[in-house]
Design a protein around this motif. Structure first.
Motif, mmCIF file in Angstrom:
data_model
loop_
_atom_site.group_PDB
_atom_site.id
_atom_site.type_symbol
_atom_site.label_atom_id
_atom_site.label_comp_id
_atom_site.label_asym_id
_atom_site.label_seq_id
_atom_site.Cartn_x
_atom_site.Cartn_y
_atom_site.Cartn_z
ATOM 1 N N LEU A 1 0.833 -1.201 0.000
ATOM 2 C CA LEU A 1 0.000 0.000 0.000
ATOM 3 C C LEU A 1 0.868 1.252 0.000
ATOM 4 O O LEU A 1 2.040 1.227 0.373
ATOM 5 C CB LEU A 1 -0.914 0.004 1.224
ATOM 6 N N THR A 2 0.274 2.361 -0.404
ATOM 7 C CA THR A 2 1.002 3.628 -0.421
ATOM 8 C C THR A 2 1.157 4.162 1.000
ATOM 9 O O THR A 2 0.506 3.702 1.936
ATOM 10 C CB THR A 2 0.258 4.677 -1.259
ATOM 11 N N GLY A 3 2.024 5.168 1.132
ATOM 12 C CA GLY A 3 2.177 5.810 2.430
ATOM 13 C C GLY A 3 0.866 6.380 2.924
ATOM 14 O O GLY A 3 0.513 6.242 4.102
ATOM 15 N N ARG A 4 0.118 7.018 2.039
ATOM 16 C CA ARG A 4 -1.166 7.614 2.431
ATOM 17 C C ARG A 4 -2.156 6.527 2.870
ATOM 18 O O ARG A 4 -2.878 6.692 3.852
ATOM 19 C CB ARG A 4 -1.740 8.420 1.267
ATOM 20 N N GLN A 5 -2.199 5.425 2.133
ATOM 21 C CA GLN A 5 -3.111 4.335 2.477
ATOM 22 C C GLN A 5 -2.718 3.648 3.779
ATOM 23 O O GLN A 5 -3.549 3.030 4.439
ATOM 24 C CB GLN A 5 -3.138 3.305 1.338
ATOM 25 N N ASN A 6 -1.451 3.765 4.149
ATOM 26 C CA ASN A 6 -0.950 3.110 5.350
ATOM 27 C C ASN A 6 -1.135 3.931 6.622
ATOM 28 O O ASN A 6 -0.638 3.549 7.678
ATOM 29 C CB ASN A 6 0.537 2.772 5.188
ATOM 30 N N ILE A 7 -1.845 5.019 6.524
ATOM 31 C CA ILE A 7 -2.025 5.855 7.711
ATOM 32 C C ILE A 7 -3.057 5.271 8.673
ATOM 33 O O ILE A 7 -2.847 5.246 9.891
ATOM 34 C CB ILE A 7 -2.411 7.293 7.315
ATOM 35 N N GLU A 8 -4.166 4.753 8.152
ATOM 36 C CA GLU A 8 -5.267 4.379 9.035
ATOM 37 C C GLU A 8 -5.003 3.138 9.883
ATOM 38 O O GLU A 8 -5.186 3.174 11.116
ATOM 39 C CB GLU A 8 -6.560 4.159 8.241
ATOM 40 N N LEU A 9 -4.572 2.020 9.277
ATOM 41 C CA LEU A 9 -4.457 0.770 10.029
ATOM 42 C C LEU A 9 -3.494 0.868 11.217
ATOM 43 O O LEU A 9 -3.853 0.470 12.333
ATOM 44 C CB LEU A 9 -4.057 -0.380 9.108
ATOM 45 N N PRO A 10 -2.267 1.394 11.032
ATOM 46 C CA PRO A 10 -1.379 1.505 12.197
ATOM 47 C C PRO A 10 -1.981 2.339 13.320
ATOM 48 O O PRO A 10 -1.830 1.990 14.501
ATOM 49 C CB PRO A 10 -0.122 2.175 11.620
ATOM 50 N N LEU A 11 -2.680 3.429 12.959
ATOM 51 C CA LEU A 11 -3.276 4.268 13.991
ATOM 52 C C LEU A 11 -4.427 3.551 14.703
ATOM 53 O O LEU A 11 -4.608 3.698 15.910
ATOM 54 C CB LEU A 11 -3.764 5.581 13.391
ATOM 55 N N ARG A 12 -5.186 2.773 13.941
ATOM 56 C CA ARG A 12 -6.257 1.991 14.564
ATOM 57 C C ARG A 12 -5.667 0.982 15.552
ATOM 58 O O ARG A 12 -6.206 0.758 16.636
ATOM 59 C CB ARG A 12 -7.065 1.254 13.491
ATOM 60 N N LEU A 13 -4.532 0.364 15.170
ATOM 61 C CA LEU A 13 -3.876 -0.591 16.055
ATOM 62 C C LEU A 13 -3.362 0.084 17.324
ATOM 63 O O LEU A 13 -3.260 -0.540 18.377
ATOM 64 C CB LEU A 13 -2.713 -1.274 15.323
ATOM 65 N N LEU A 14 -3.033 1.372 17.206
ATOM 66 C CA LEU A 14 -2.563 2.132 18.362
ATOM 67 C C LEU A 14 -3.711 2.711 19.189
ATOM 68 O O LEU A 14 -3.476 3.363 20.198
ATOM 69 C CB LEU A 14 -1.641 3.266 17.899
ATOM 70 N N GLY A 15 -4.941 2.468 18.738
ATOM 71 C CA GLY A 15 -6.100 2.908 19.509
ATOM 72 C C GLY A 15 -6.663 4.250 19.111
ATOM 73 O O GLY A 15 -7.409 4.873 19.879
ATOM 74 N N ALA A 16 -6.353 4.731 17.906
ATOM 75 C CA ALA A 16 -6.828 6.039 17.470
ATOM 76 C C ALA A 16 -8.328 6.028 17.201
ATOM 77 O O ALA A 16 -8.902 5.026 16.758
ATOM 78 C CB ALA A 16 -6.088 6.469 16.207
ATOM 79 N N THR A 17 -8.959 7.169 17.462
ATOM 80 C CA THR A 17 -10.369 7.340 17.145
ATOM 81 C C THR A 17 -10.506 7.720 15.669
ATOM 82 O O THR A 17 -9.524 8.039 14.991
ATOM 83 C CB THR A 17 -10.993 8.449 18.001
ATOM 84 N N LYS A 18 -11.754 7.723 15.171
ATOM 85 C CA LYS A 18 -12.003 8.108 13.783
ATOM 86 C C LYS A 18 -11.557 9.543 13.526
ATOM 87 O O LYS A 18 -10.948 9.844 12.495
ATOM 88 C CB LYS A 18 -13.490 7.947 13.452
ATOM 89 N N ALA A 19 -11.846 10.425 14.483
ATOM 90 C CA ALA A 19 -11.449 11.823 14.334
ATOM 91 C C ALA A 19 -9.934 11.974 14.299
ATOM 92 O O ALA A 19 -9.397 12.788 13.543
ATOM 93 C CB ALA A 19 -12.034 12.648 15.485
ATOM 94 N N GLU A 20 -9.232 11.197 15.111
ATOM 95 C CA GLU A 20 -7.773 11.264 15.129
ATOM 96 C C GLU A 20 -7.182 10.754 13.819
ATOM 97 O O GLU A 20 -6.190 11.295 13.320
ATOM 98 C CB GLU A 20 -7.234 10.459 16.310
ATOM 99 N N VAL A 21 -7.788 9.734 13.248
ATOM 100 C CA VAL A 21 -7.324 9.215 11.956
ATOM 101 C C VAL A 21 -7.514 10.267 10.866
ATOM 102 O O VAL A 21 -6.618 10.495 10.042
ATOM 103 C CB VAL A 21 -8.056 7.912 11.591
ATOM 104 N N LEU A 22 -8.669 10.912 10.849
ATOM 105 C CA LEU A 22 -8.936 11.938 9.844
ATOM 106 C C LEU A 22 -7.958 13.103 9.962
ATOM 107 O O LEU A 22 -7.455 13.614 8.954
ATOM 108 C CB LEU A 22 -10.375 12.445 9.990
ATOM 109 N N ALA A 23 -7.653 13.508 11.190
ATOM 110 C CA ALA A 23 -6.697 14.593 11.395
ATOM 111 C C ALA A 23 -5.299 14.183 10.936
ATOM 112 O O ALA A 23 -4.568 14.976 10.330
ATOM 113 C CB ALA A 23 -6.674 14.986 12.876
ATOM 114 N N ALA A 24 -4.935 12.930 11.196
ATOM 115 C CA ALA A 24 -3.611 12.439 10.798
ATOM 116 C C ALA A 24 -3.473 12.389 9.288
ATOM 117 O O ALA A 24 -2.390 12.649 8.740
ATOM 118 C CB ALA A 24 -3.369 11.056 11.401
ATOM 119 N N ARG A 25 -4.550 12.052 8.596
ATOM 120 C CA ARG A 25 -4.506 12.012 7.127
ATOM 121 C C ARG A 25 -4.164 13.376 6.542
ATOM 122 O O ARG A 25 -3.498 13.469 5.505
ATOM 123 C CB ARG A 25 -5.855 11.538 6.588
ATOM 124 N N ASP A 26 -4.616 14.427 7.205
ATOM 125 C CA ASP A 26 -4.321 15.781 6.725
ATOM 126 C C ASP A 26 -2.919 16.232 7.115
ATOM 127 O O ASP A 26 -2.248 16.934 6.352
ATOM 128 C CB ASP A 26 -5.342 16.777 7.303
#
Length: 256
Positions: A106-131
């Motif tokens: 996967l691309t770097g951008r596509q790889n943002i969500e899964l690692p953060l979910r594994l670390l316990g990130a919320t949906k809002a935190e994932v969206l902020a990290a994508r930006d």
């Protein structure tokens, strides 16, 4: 109130199946590793007991192979103890494994969500990290290329950004910020300083005893998989320096 309680924890790793390797079995038996049959084991940690208080910053020192990285992985929840217990309170962020939750195709951008979910990130935190993450890493067009095409420095940028993009109750940090250019290293240090100010508890292993003394409120000297000494940062670091100087005059001790 403790953030981390390590109670008589040991970690051992199987080396190989020794049933058909009699010479190695014999040699391992003589040094107390493994038995005459079955797998041989190497003890990375032996009977570790530590209590790390809420808001404490524990530095780890010790020579290469002492067990510091294993202890960090144990606290970070990346491995389980072979015996004993480890209890942690709150969200634990381990800035240790460069590939945690990352898919190489996967691309770097596509790889943002899964690692953060594994670390316990919320949906809002994932969206902020994508930006935020693409801009911070400075990867440019590479953020949309597969992770497997990245250099080691580029991989380090992405993983560091991921692990420091959401707040932590406990930050577990292994120093590997050397990869990358001077500009990124400076930005990473600023980001880490800000991140530390928002994290209640820190466990840090570093090559720099100066950094350990400056950042830590307490230091643990790990030697041969055991806690050899804990206490005031200056006292423990001085004892470690003297030990290393006596063992190898003229050499500078390096953390694991």
């Amino acid at each position: 109130m403790p953030s981390i309680i390590i109670d008589n924890a040991s970690v051992r790793y199987p080396v190989f199946d020794t049933s058909s390797r009699s010479l190695k079995v014999s040699l391992l038996s003589r040094i107390g590793v493994g038995g005459k049959q079955g797998p041989a084991y190497v003890r990375a940690l032996s009977d570790i007991s530590l209590t790390i208080g809420d808001g404490e910053r524990l530095g780890l020192v010790g020579r290469n192979g002492a067990g510091k990285s294993t202890l960090l992985r144990l606290i970070g929840g990346l491995i389980a103890p072979s015996s004993g217990q480890v209890k942690t309170k709150g969200r634990v962020i381990p800035v240790i494994e460069r590939g945690i939750g990352i898919h190489p195709e996967l691309t770097g951008r596509q790889n943002i969500e899964l690692p953060l979910r594994l670390l316990g990130a919320t949906k809002a935190e994932v969206l902020a990290a994508r930006d935020e993450i693409p801009d911070f890493t400075g990867l440019g067009e590479f953020i949309d290329l597969p992770y497997k095409t990245y250099s080691e420095g580029m991989k380090a940028r992405l993983v560091f950004a991921l692990c420091t993009s959401i707040p932590a109750d406990v930050l577990v940090l292994d120093e590997w910020l050397g990869a990358g250019d001077i500009d990124f290293t400076e930005r990473a240090q600023r980001r880490l300083t800000e991140f530390l100010s928002r994290s209640r508890t820190l466990v840090l292993a570093s090559h720099s005893l100066e950094l350990i003394e400056r950042v830590s409120t307490r230091v643990a000297w790990i030697d041969g998989g055991r806690v050899r000494m804990t206490g005031d940062p200056a006292e423990v670091c001085d004892a470690y320096r003297h030990h290393m100087s006596a063992a190898a005059p003229g050499q500078v001790a390096a953390a694991e």
